[in-house]
Design a protein around this motif. Sequence first.
Motif, mmCIF file in Angstrom:
data_model
loop_
_atom_site.group_PDB
_atom_site.id
_atom_site.type_symbol
_atom_site.label_atom_id
_atom_site.label_comp_id
_atom_site.label_asym_id
_atom_site.label_seq_id
_atom_site.Cartn_x
_atom_site.Cartn_y
_atom_site.Cartn_z
ATOM 1 N N THR A 76 0.858 -1.186 0.000
ATOM 2 C CA THR A 76 0.000 0.000 0.000
ATOM 3 C C THR A 76 0.892 1.233 0.000
ATOM 4 O OG1 THR A 76 -0.120 0.059 2.419
ATOM 5 C CG2 THR A 76 -1.817 -1.225 1.277
ATOM 6 N N PRO A 77 0.352 2.417 -0.251
ATOM 7 C CA PRO A 77 1.186 3.630 -0.325
ATOM 8 C C PRO A 77 2.036 3.840 0.924
ATOM 9 C CG PRO A 77 -0.978 4.095 -1.206
ATOM 10 C CD PRO A 77 -1.061 2.702 -0.633
ATOM 11 N N VAL A 103 10.833 15.937 3.119
ATOM 12 C CA VAL A 103 10.449 17.047 2.239
ATOM 13 C C VAL A 103 10.105 16.459 0.880
ATOM 14 C CG1 VAL A 103 11.115 19.233 1.154
ATOM 15 C CG2 VAL A 103 12.047 18.645 3.403
ATOM 16 N N ASP A 104 8.902 16.706 0.389
ATOM 17 C CA ASP A 104 8.515 16.276 -0.960
ATOM 18 C C ASP A 104 8.674 14.776 -1.187
ATOM 19 O OD1 ASP A 104 7.556 18.609 -1.993
ATOM 20 O OD2 ASP A 104 9.093 18.847 -3.525
ATOM 21 N N GLY A 105 8.364 13.971 -0.183
ATOM 22 C CA GLY A 105 8.487 12.525 -0.335
ATOM 23 C C GLY A 105 9.896 12.003 -0.196
ATOM 24 N N PRO A 148 2.938 5.994 -5.149
ATOM 25 C CA PRO A 148 3.422 6.118 -3.772
ATOM 26 C C PRO A 148 3.678 4.791 -3.066
ATOM 27 C CG PRO A 148 1.099 6.704 -3.925
ATOM 28 C CD PRO A 148 1.594 6.551 -5.333
ATOM 29 N N ARG A 149 3.393 3.675 -3.716
ATOM 30 C CA ARG A 149 3.805 2.384 -3.150
ATOM 31 C C ARG A 149 5.276 2.120 -3.400
ATOM 32 N NH1 ARG A 149 0.660 -1.815 -6.281
ATOM 33 N NH2 ARG A 149 1.444 -0.410 -7.910
ATOM 34 N N ALA A 150 5.883 2.822 -4.355
ATOM 35 C CA ALA A 150 7.260 2.572 -4.774
ATOM 36 C C ALA A 150 8.194 3.643 -4.223
ATOM 37 C CB ALA A 150 7.349 2.543 -6.301
#
Length: 433
Positions: free
Chosen positions: A190-191, A213-215, A393-395
Motif C-alpha cells: 500500500t502507499p 520534504v517532498d516525499g 506512492p507504493r514505490a
Amino acid sequence: MRVSTRAIDIADADPRALVDLLPAGPDVFSWVRDGDGLVGYGVAARLDAPGAERFAEASRWWQALAASAEVEDPLALPGTGLVAFGSFAFDDTSSAGGALVVPRVIYGRRGDTAWVTTITGTEPAREPAQALAPAGTSRRPPSPGPVTETDAAGRSAAFLAAVEAAIARLQGGHLEKVVIARRADVTAATPLDPRFLLRYLTQHYPTTWAYSVDGLVGATPELLLRSERGLVTSRVLAGTVPQEAPPPAPASAERRRALPHLARLTESAKDLAEHRHAVESVTAALRGFCSSMNVPEQPFVLPLPNVLHLATDVTGVLARGLDPAPTSLDLAAALHPSAAVCGTPTATARELLRELEGLDRGRYAGPVGWLGADGDGEWGIALRCAQIDPADPRAAHLFAGCGIMSASDPAAELAESEAKLAPLRAALASANA
C-alpha cells in the motif's frame, strides 16, 4: 502572509513525539534530532526551482516572502516564526530541481520550550480540512504492508562494475576521489506514508537528523551547514566502516560493538585521505564568508548503529559587512557539492560519476533542511534516504554512496553501501514484522 507562533506543552520525552503530531496528508515535513526540531504539514506557500539557478532563485523568493510577511513571534527562537523546509537536487541537470515549502502548521521543540506556528498563505489548500489537526493531536501512520526489493543482485553488480571503473580512472591519475552512488528499488503493498518511516528513524537513529520534504525521507548523520546568530557549523563525514551487528542497538552495546572497528578506521590511510579531502573542500568553501574559522587537526569517530564514520566539526564566525548578507541557504549552495558526496577535484569527479553511475540521483546527496525569516537555519546532506515515487506512492528509491580512492577495494565498498542502506531497509522491513 500571516504567521503566528505560540508556546505549547509537549511533555512526552519520546524522540517520536514531534513526528506523532503529524496528521495524514499529502504534505508532511520534518527536521528532528534527539526529539528536538521541527515538523510541519500543509502548504501555505511553495516555490519550485529547476536547474543550475535553483538555489539563487529560491533564496531570492524566500527573502522577498519573508520581507512581506506579518509575523507574531513572542518566542523569537531558531525555528519559530516564518519557516520554510527545502530540498534540492544533487546535480544541476536533474529534473528533480529544488523546492522551498512553507507549511500551514509547524510544531517545534528546543529543549524545554515547544511551540506551534500557524500560517495563512497564498496557496490553495491541498489537504482536507480534517487533516489540519489541533495542537496535541496524535496520529499514528498505517503500515505499508509487505515490502519487496527489485533486482537487488543486478544493482549490486552494476555498482561493483562502476566502482572498478572508477578505481581504474583514479589509478590513472585523472582525479583523487570520486563518490559512486547506487540505488535500490522497493515496492510496498500500500502507499508509503513518510510518517511510518520517520517514526522508525527517530526512534532507532535519534542522533541523526530525520527529515521529510517532498516525499524524500531519511536520517542523515551529516550536517552540511548550521547558521545561527553569526556562527556557522558544518559536520563533515567521510571515511566509513560498517558495523557487523544489525541495528538497532542500545547506546552502550553500540559503543562496545564499535571497538574492534576503531583501529581499522583511524589507521586507514585510504579513509584518512578521503576524510581530509572532504574537510578541505568545506573549509575552502566557507573561508570566503568567515572572519575566523576553527578546523580541528584530527577527526573523531562518530558511531552509529550501522556504521562508524570519521567526523570533523568545522566552525566559523560570519564576517560582518557582507553585502548581501548570506542566508543559510546561500551558504549551503556554496558548500554543495562537497568532496564527501562528489569527489576531488569537484568538476572532474562530477563528470565521472555522471558517466559511471547510470542513474539520476534526484535529491539524494543534495541539501535538505529548513531556514527562517532571518536567514538562519540548518541544512543537512540528504543521505540514508528513500525517495517515494510521486507517480506511484507504493514505490520508493533508496540511495547510498561510497567515496572511492585509488586504494579502494570493490568488495569493501559494496559492504559499506549495504550498511548505508540498512536504516531505510530496516524501517521498511518493520512493515513486514
